[in-house]
Design an enzyme around this catalytic site. Structure first.
Site, PDB file in Angstrom:
ATOM      1  N   GLU A 155     -33.817 -14.701  -0.180  1.00 50.90           N
ATOM      2  CA  GLU A 155     -33.034 -14.150   0.957  1.00 50.90           C
ATOM      3  C   GLU A 155     -31.559 -14.031   0.563  1.00 50.90           C
ATOM      4  O   GLU A 155     -30.661 -14.249   1.372  1.00 50.90           O
ATOM      5  CB  GLU A 155     -33.167 -15.031   2.213  1.00 50.90           C
ATOM      6  CG  GLU A 155     -34.584 -15.274   2.668  1.00 50.90           C
ATOM      7  CD  GLU A 155     -35.146 -14.197   3.586  1.00 50.90           C
ATOM      8  OE1 GLU A 155     -34.419 -13.262   3.956  1.00 50.90           O
ATOM      9  OE2 GLU A 155     -36.349 -14.294   3.910  1.00 50.90           O
TER      10      GLU A 155
HETATM   11  C1  FAD Z   1     -40.885 -17.684  -4.753  1.00 49.44           C
HETATM   12  C2  FAD Z   1     -40.104 -16.419  -4.600  1.00 49.44           C
HETATM   13  C3  FAD Z   1     -40.422 -15.535  -3.589  1.00 49.44           C
HETATM   14  C4  FAD Z   1     -39.731 -14.324  -3.467  1.00 49.44           C
HETATM   15  N1  FAD Z   1     -40.129 -13.405  -2.524  1.00 49.44           N
HETATM   16  C5  FAD Z   1     -39.633 -12.136  -2.571  1.00 49.44           C
HETATM   17  C6  FAD Z   1     -40.178 -11.092  -1.783  1.00 49.44           C
HETATM   18  O1  FAD Z   1     -41.105 -11.301  -0.989  1.00 49.44           O
HETATM   19  N2  FAD Z   1     -39.677  -9.843  -1.913  1.00 49.44           N
HETATM   20  C7  FAD Z   1     -38.650  -9.559  -2.760  1.00 49.44           C
HETATM   21  O2  FAD Z   1     -38.245  -8.402  -2.832  1.00 49.44           O
HETATM   22  N3  FAD Z   1     -38.087 -10.535  -3.533  1.00 49.44           N
HETATM   23  C8  FAD Z   1     -38.554 -11.801  -3.474  1.00 49.44           C
HETATM   24  N4  FAD Z   1     -38.032 -12.788  -4.266  1.00 49.44           N
HETATM   25  C9  FAD Z   1     -36.925 -12.474  -5.147  1.00 49.44           C
HETATM   26  C10 FAD Z   1     -35.627 -13.146  -4.747  1.00 49.44           C
HETATM   27  O3  FAD Z   1     -35.108 -12.552  -3.602  1.00 49.44           O
HETATM   28  C11 FAD Z   1     -34.702 -13.058  -5.968  1.00 49.44           C
HETATM   29  O4  FAD Z   1     -35.207 -13.987  -6.913  1.00 49.44           O
HETATM   30  C12 FAD Z   1     -33.262 -13.341  -5.642  1.00 49.44           C
HETATM   31  O5  FAD Z   1     -32.736 -12.292  -4.874  1.00 49.44           O
HETATM   32  C13 FAD Z   1     -32.413 -13.512  -6.901  1.00 49.44           C
HETATM   33  O6  FAD Z   1     -32.635 -12.493  -7.825  1.00 49.44           O
HETATM   34  P1  FAD Z   1     -32.963 -12.864  -9.357  1.00 49.44           P
HETATM   35  O7  FAD Z   1     -34.061 -13.856  -9.329  1.00 49.44           O
HETATM   36  O8  FAD Z   1     -33.164 -11.621 -10.102  1.00 49.44           O
HETATM   37  O9  FAD Z   1     -31.651 -13.600  -9.860  1.00 49.44           O
HETATM   38  P2  FAD Z   1     -30.326 -12.902 -10.407  1.00 49.44           P
HETATM   39  O10 FAD Z   1     -29.883 -11.853  -9.474  1.00 49.44           O
HETATM   40  O11 FAD Z   1     -30.516 -12.538 -11.826  1.00 49.44           O
HETATM   41  O12 FAD Z   1     -29.310 -14.110 -10.310  1.00 49.44           O
HETATM   42  C14 FAD Z   1     -29.236 -15.147 -11.281  1.00 49.44           C
HETATM   43  C15 FAD Z   1     -28.006 -16.001 -10.977  1.00 49.44           C
HETATM   44  O13 FAD Z   1     -26.821 -15.196 -11.043  1.00 49.44           O
HETATM   45  C16 FAD Z   1     -26.120 -15.246  -9.817  1.00 49.44           C
HETATM   46  N5  FAD Z   1     -25.560 -13.920  -9.553  1.00 49.44           N
HETATM   47  C17 FAD Z   1     -26.190 -12.714  -9.591  1.00 49.44           C
HETATM   48  N6  FAD Z   1     -25.354 -11.723  -9.273  1.00 49.44           N
HETATM   49  C18 FAD Z   1     -24.168 -12.300  -9.004  1.00 49.44           C
HETATM   50  C19 FAD Z   1     -22.897 -11.814  -8.593  1.00 49.44           C
HETATM   51  N7  FAD Z   1     -22.657 -10.508  -8.337  1.00 49.44           N
HETATM   52  N8  FAD Z   1     -21.888 -12.694  -8.452  1.00 49.44           N
HETATM   53  C20 FAD Z   1     -22.085 -14.005  -8.643  1.00 49.44           C
HETATM   54  N9  FAD Z   1     -23.261 -14.534  -9.012  1.00 49.44           N
HETATM   55  C21 FAD Z   1     -24.287 -13.703  -9.190  1.00 49.44           C
HETATM   56  C22 FAD Z   1     -27.152 -15.647  -8.780  1.00 49.44           C
HETATM   57  O14 FAD Z   1     -26.568 -16.255  -7.648  1.00 49.44           O
HETATM   58  C23 FAD Z   1     -28.027 -16.591  -9.567  1.00 49.44           C
HETATM   59  O15 FAD Z   1     -27.455 -17.866  -9.573  1.00 49.44           O
HETATM   60  C24 FAD Z   1     -38.664 -14.017  -4.365  1.00 49.44           C
HETATM   61  C25 FAD Z   1     -38.334 -14.938  -5.364  1.00 49.44           C
HETATM   62  C26 FAD Z   1     -39.046 -16.099  -5.510  1.00 49.44           C
HETATM   63  C27 FAD Z   1     -38.691 -17.025  -6.645  1.00 49.44           C
END
Ligand code: FAD
Length: 592
Positions: A402
């Site tokens: 979220e």
């Molecule tokens: C169990 C689970 C269920 C999920 N369910 C859904 C779902 O139903 N539908 C869906 O669409 N997604 C879903 N997700 C995805 C989830 O919303 C994403 O994992 C989340 O938005 C973070 O994206 P990422 O994992 O690619 O991390 P990244 O975006 O790669 O982030 C990695 C780190 O970098 C930081 N970061 C990234 N960008 C910035 C920035 N601009 N400035 C500062 N810090 C930054 C983040 O805070 C984090 O600490 C789910 C994930 C999990 C693990």
């Protein structure tokens, strides 16, 4: 609830009368009935199958969801004319809070009723609702939301999934991979985001049975193991043109507006989980004997119980204050008008910063709670025989999905500053006044006849301090402030603590007169303990922000302001902690 409609973010500059805040004590009989139905459902239908669910026997999740449909728990947000109940946000928060004790099941439930269903409710055409909504709100079909991709998470708009219109104009061909899709393993309807012609970010309603939709393997996760998380692969997936959801090129509106709702609901869910975990911790502390006595007799354990009780009380106060704000604003929209859902989204967006606060603050409180509950269990907390171990693992995701807590913190400050730039919040003029107050010596007399006078002065002081720091940041970096993430994060921490302390105090002020003296004492203790802890956190963030923004004489002046404006006279703190802990230990549960 009938408060005046407040502007989002105005808590930073204006006072709120306690009568204007909604509190859990204001729940109506109908709201309480929904809470009881949910609790009974979880206890009777889900908890007996917890182990099978954790082992990914999803049949219990699917059956449980249908049962939720029969109980009306999936139709709370759908309009009456679409077969729903369209209940207030307080009710849906309350259900979210109660369902959260079901662990993994609650993640499936939240994804289904939130990101899975809301896009259809808010943006679906009459034909789309006719075709799908009944199936979804009855629980016949589970729903999922596909935004994230292997290469795009926080930066969701950089998604690569493509959509190309067929030559005969009858359907789109979707290609790409969606990552981490909750309910992926058993959902029948997916809201999929893709770019038409690599450009126009658009949402599509995609049935599982559409040719070219492939469900990937279950992820092997750290926690919420009983929720389904898979890739959804779209390999020339044929989606009829009538399944475009909302306007072409406006998918971002759907993606982000739905997340605002998800964030405040998540706040309620994690608050419920924190209450449950604390109850477990206290019960264990009463049973476990060391050195000839229950470990709950030790001050070190009591302090944990007191701090957690106070923090969860603040979480709960904050979440339902926000629910009240949303309900008040939503109640001004006339039902049935053609742009009802557009107005609805705007009314929710008004509180986007507060929704982010709910997500970050409450998930951080849950994180602290499960960590301390493991600690209270000692070695047993590290072993899966006790539920503390699962609570610890299950909690972790709440700070990631979220919108990660970092992204939400950036959003909170960004939203507040943007409102100020647009003239919707008079932050700049207030910041000038606040800065002037730095130069004037203060002789604050606290009027002890006013309830929670000391805490109210602290809240006011923290607001002044925030304005000073925000003003200094804007003056130094101007529009480049948005690139200074360390400063924005520190500012968010101050904003979050202000909203949390104020919510805790206003609730106590509102409900105290009707309580017994013993109960009043517990409440006052919770307020003191929380205000002390939170103002210390705000002080650390403020000091950090001061060093990040200023140097030389101005820094010295602002640091003296930090000292002055974060001072909280917490006289009697130890007795307050002990009194709170003793009451919680006697009750063997979260107290309020
Ligand atoms: C169990 C689970 C269920 C999920 N369910 C859904 C779902 O139903 N539908 C869906 O669409 N997604 C879903 N997700 C995805 C989830 O919303 C994403 O994992 C989340 O938005 C973070 O994206 P990422 O994992 O690619 O991390 P990244 O975006 O790669 O982030 C990695 C780190 O970098 C930081 N970061 C990234 N960008 C910035 C920035 N601009 N400035 C500062 N810090 C930054 C983040 O805070 C984090 O600490 C789910 C994930 C999990 C693990």
């Amino acid at each position: 609830m009938a408060g005046k409609i407040r502007k989002g973010g105005d808590f930073l500059i204006a006072e709120t009368p306690c009568q204007d805040v909604f509190t859990p004590e204001d729940f109506s009989d109908e709201q309480r009935a929904f809470a009881e139905t949910t609790e009974k459902f979880v206890t009777e239908e889900i908890l007996p199958h917890q182990e099978e669910i954790e082992n990914q026997d999803f049949s219990h999740v699917v059956v449980g969801m249908r049962k939720c449909g029969e109980l009306g728990l999936l139709m709370m947000d759908a309009a009456e004319e679409d077969g729903g109940l369209e209940l207030d946000k307080v009710s849906s928060m309350l259900v979210g809070e109660k369902i959260s004790t079901s662990g993994s099941f609650s993640v499936a439930f939240a994804a289904h009723t939130g990101i899975g269903t809301l896009p259809l409710i808010y943006y679906g055409t009459a034909q789309q609702k006719e075709k799908y909504l009944e199936k979804i709100i009855s629980g016949d079909w589970c729903a999922a939301y596909c935004l994230t991709e292997p290469g795009s998470g926080s930066d969701a708009l950089s998604a690569q999934t493509s959509a190309i219109l067929s030559d005969d104009g009858s359907h789109y061909l979707l290609n790409g991979t969606k990552q981490y899709i909750t309910n992926g393993g058993f959902a029948e309807l997916f809201t999929v985001f893709a770019k038409i012609d690599k450009e126009h970010f658009t949402a599509f309603l995609v049935e599982k049975s559409f040719p070219g939709l492939i469900v990937g393997n279950e992820e092997k996760k750290m926690g919420i193991k009983g929720s389904s998380t898979t890739q959804i692969i779209l390999d020339n997936c044929r989606v009829p043109v009538e399944n475009v959801l909302g306007e072409i090129g406006k998918g971002h509106k759907i993606a982000f507006n739905v997340l605002n709702i998800g964030r405040f609901k998540l706040g309620a869910g994690v608050t419920g989980a924190a209450k449950m975990a604390l109850g477990e911790g206290i019960r264990y502390a009463n049973e476990r004997k060391q050195f000839g006595q229950p470990i709950s007799a030790f001050g070190a354990i009591q302090e944990k119980i007191a701090d957690l009780t106070a923090a969860i009380y603040a979480s709960e106060s904050l979440v339902y204050r926000l629910a009240g704000l949303l309900d008040d604003n939503l109640s001004t929209i006339e039902k049935g008008i053609p742009d009802y859902y557009e107005q609805y989204q705007k009314a929710v967006e008004e509180y986007a910063a507060e929704c982010g606060i709910s997500k970050v603050f409450c998930s951080d409180v849950l994180a602290k709670t499960v960590d301390e509950v493991v600690q209270i269990h000692g070695g047993y907390g590290f072993c899966s025989e006790y539920p503390a171990e699962r609570y610890y693992r299950d909690e972790r995701i709440n700070r990631i999905f979220e919108g990660t807590n970092e992204i939400n913190r950036l959003l909170i400050t960004g939203m507040i500053l943007r409102r100020s730039m647009k003239g919707e919040l008079p932050l700049q003029s207030e910041a000038m006044k606040a800065f002037e107050s730095l130069m004037t010596p203060s002789f604050e007399e606290i009027d002890s006849s006013i309830p929670f006078a000391t805490e109210k002065v602290t809240i006011q002081n923290l607001k002044t301090l925030f304005l000073i720091l925000a003003g200094a940041g804007v003056q130094k970096f101007m529009e480049k402030l948005s690139d200074e993430q360390e400063i924005l994060m520190a500012a968010a921490d101050i904003i979050i603590q202000i909203f949390a302390i104020e919510s805790a105090v206003l609730r106590a002020e509102k409900i105290s007169p009707g309580l017994s003296p013993a109960r009043q004492e517990q409440l006052a203790a919770a307020v003191k303990v929380f205000t002390f802890n939170a103002s210390e956190e705000a002080a650390t963030a403020a000091r950090k922000a001061a060093y990040f923004v200023e140097e030389g004489d101005t820094l010295t002046m602002i640091l003296s302001g930090v000292r002055r404006f974060t001072k909280y006279d917490a006289g009697g703190l130890l007795s307050a902690k002990r009194a709170l802990a003793h009451a919680a230990i006697d009750a063997e549960k979260y107290l309020f």
